[in-house]
Design an enzyme around this catalytic site. Sequence first.
Site, mmCIF file in Angstrom:
data_model
loop_
_atom_site.group_PDB
_atom_site.id
_atom_site.type_symbol
_atom_site.label_atom_id
_atom_site.label_comp_id
_atom_site.label_asym_id
_atom_site.label_seq_id
_atom_site.Cartn_x
_atom_site.Cartn_y
_atom_site.Cartn_z
ATOM 1 N N LYS A 13 0.839 -1.311 0.029
ATOM 2 C CA LYS A 13 -0.017 -0.183 0.221
ATOM 3 C C LYS A 13 0.903 1.310 0.046
ATOM 4 O O LYS A 13 0.765 2.270 -0.712
ATOM 5 C CB LYS A 13 -1.074 0.018 1.140
ATOM 6 C CG LYS A 13 -1.903 -0.979 1.325
ATOM 7 C CD LYS A 13 -2.801 -0.731 2.261
ATOM 8 C CE LYS A 13 -2.167 -0.981 3.683
ATOM 9 N NZ LYS A 13 -1.901 -2.116 4.255
ATOM 10 N N ARG A 88 -9.639 1.499 9.466
ATOM 11 C CA ARG A 88 -9.272 0.345 9.647
ATOM 12 C C ARG A 88 -10.555 -0.369 10.441
ATOM 13 O O ARG A 88 -10.467 -1.617 10.668
ATOM 14 C CB ARG A 88 -8.149 0.129 10.312
ATOM 15 C CG ARG A 88 -6.711 -0.130 9.617
ATOM 16 C CD ARG A 88 -5.598 0.150 10.570
ATOM 17 N NE ARG A 88 -4.237 -0.682 10.254
ATOM 18 C CZ ARG A 88 -3.346 -0.364 9.419
ATOM 19 N NH1 ARG A 88 -3.151 1.108 9.368
ATOM 20 N NH2 ARG A 88 -2.159 -0.937 9.335
ATOM 21 N N ARG A 127 10.919 -7.180 4.544
ATOM 22 C CA ARG A 127 10.988 -5.842 4.946
ATOM 23 C C ARG A 127 11.430 -5.457 6.343
ATOM 24 O O ARG A 127 11.924 -4.757 6.778
ATOM 25 C CB ARG A 127 9.712 -5.120 4.895
ATOM 26 C CG ARG A 127 9.586 -3.823 5.013
ATOM 27 C CD ARG A 127 8.268 -3.346 4.874
ATOM 28 N NE ARG A 127 7.174 -3.497 5.875
ATOM 29 C CZ ARG A 127 5.856 -3.163 5.763
ATOM 30 N NH1 ARG A 127 5.350 -2.550 4.644
ATOM 31 N NH2 ARG A 127 5.181 -3.408 6.912
ATOM 32 N N ARG A 133 11.762 -2.809 11.300
ATOM 33 C CA ARG A 133 10.514 -2.527 12.097
ATOM 34 C C ARG A 133 10.207 -3.166 13.257
ATOM 35 O O ARG A 133 10.358 -4.546 13.387
ATOM 36 C CB ARG A 133 9.493 -2.289 11.280
ATOM 37 C CG ARG A 133 9.458 -0.917 10.423
ATOM 38 C CD ARG A 133 8.079 -1.080 9.425
ATOM 39 N NE ARG A 133 7.006 -1.424 9.837
ATOM 40 C CZ ARG A 133 5.607 -1.144 9.416
ATOM 41 N NH1 ARG A 133 5.636 -0.343 8.259
ATOM 42 N NH2 ARG A 133 4.570 -1.373 9.975
ATOM 43 N N ARG A 144 -0.906 -9.182 13.101
ATOM 44 C CA ARG A 144 -1.325 -8.041 12.439
ATOM 45 C C ARG A 144 -2.459 -8.651 11.185
ATOM 46 O O ARG A 144 -3.374 -7.826 10.862
ATOM 47 C CB ARG A 144 -0.190 -7.383 11.984
ATOM 48 C CG ARG A 144 0.412 -6.447 12.944
ATOM 49 C CD ARG A 144 1.795 -5.857 12.634
ATOM 50 N NE ARG A 144 1.518 -5.022 11.293
ATOM 51 C CZ ARG A 144 2.595 -4.875 10.320
ATOM 52 N NH1 ARG A 144 3.589 -5.216 10.326
ATOM 53 N NH2 ARG A 144 2.265 -3.997 9.429
HETATM 54 P P1 AMP Z 1 0.742 0.622 8.810
HETATM 55 O O1 AMP Z 1 2.039 0.741 8.689
HETATM 56 O O2 AMP Z 1 -0.316 1.096 8.118
HETATM 57 O O3 AMP Z 1 0.840 -0.995 8.737
HETATM 58 O O4 AMP Z 1 0.530 0.885 10.438
HETATM 59 C C1 AMP Z 1 1.479 0.169 11.619
HETATM 60 C C2 AMP Z 1 0.578 0.185 12.921
HETATM 61 O O5 AMP Z 1 -0.031 1.537 12.770
HETATM 62 C C3 AMP Z 1 -0.457 -0.718 12.800
HETATM 63 O O6 AMP Z 1 -0.415 -2.173 12.928
HETATM 64 C C4 AMP Z 1 -1.324 0.017 14.117
HETATM 65 O O7 AMP Z 1 -1.030 -0.577 15.179
HETATM 66 C C5 AMP Z 1 -1.045 1.427 13.963
HETATM 67 N N1 AMP Z 1 -2.087 1.801 12.951
HETATM 68 C C6 AMP Z 1 -1.916 2.554 11.774
HETATM 69 N N2 AMP Z 1 -3.086 2.890 11.166
HETATM 70 C C7 AMP Z 1 -4.205 2.646 12.322
HETATM 71 C C8 AMP Z 1 -5.636 2.789 12.060
HETATM 72 N N3 AMP Z 1 -6.284 3.333 11.114
HETATM 73 N N4 AMP Z 1 -6.003 2.511 13.382
HETATM 74 C C9 AMP Z 1 -5.567 1.913 14.304
HETATM 75 N N5 AMP Z 1 -4.269 1.683 14.267
HETATM 76 C C10 AMP Z 1 -3.660 1.916 13.292
#
Ligand code: AMP
Length: 191
Positions: A13, A88, A127, A133, A144
Amino acid sequence: MRLLIMGPPGAGKGTQATAVAEHFGIPAISTGDIFRANVGQGTPLGVEAKRYMDAGEYVPDEVTNNMVRSRIAESDAGAGFLLDGYPRTLAQVTELDSMIQATGHQLDAVLVLTVDQEAVVTRLLKRAEIEGRADDTEDVIRRRLEVYAAETEPLIAVYGGRGLVVSVDGMGEIADVQQRIFAALDDVPES
Ligand code: AMP
């Protein structure tokens, strides 16, 4: 253009969001990136978010909604935006509806990247090696994906019911996926 990009963790994404946003001249707003920046700077928001992120859980809706609300109110998002990683949860969908409605605009499309589950795990582990990370260990990755399936995947049907979903095969080379995305978005009328 007001767009969302959805798909499981590791679907690519972030990479595609940047290209699409550039193409339309709108900011790509990634909630994950904003959280990570806050974690890096040690802000109170970052300290709170980190607890959840490290465990592969979602940051509470209220925290996330407030953050997005203030981000899309910034001037660079006035003509549109591409949201990556938000909404989400169903509660976030409702919140986003009210945020957009308040500006008198509407969502134009929800881009959904479809990928093979095992390929995603492999991609995320790779990654993890490159970026280091904290939320990319195998256990956390599996968690996740579970949280995504339970909380976020159902949103695709919600947006599908509104006729907004544009599904694109997210497997293969980045450039090929990008071409598919542009071809699919060409048919979306701008509101
Ligand atoms: P991502 O980089 O989009 O995979 O986001 C990394 C982490 O940030 C996720 O696993 C969540 O812990 C948190 N996070 C990101 N976006 C959201 C969201 N819309 N709602 C809740 N937690 C989020």
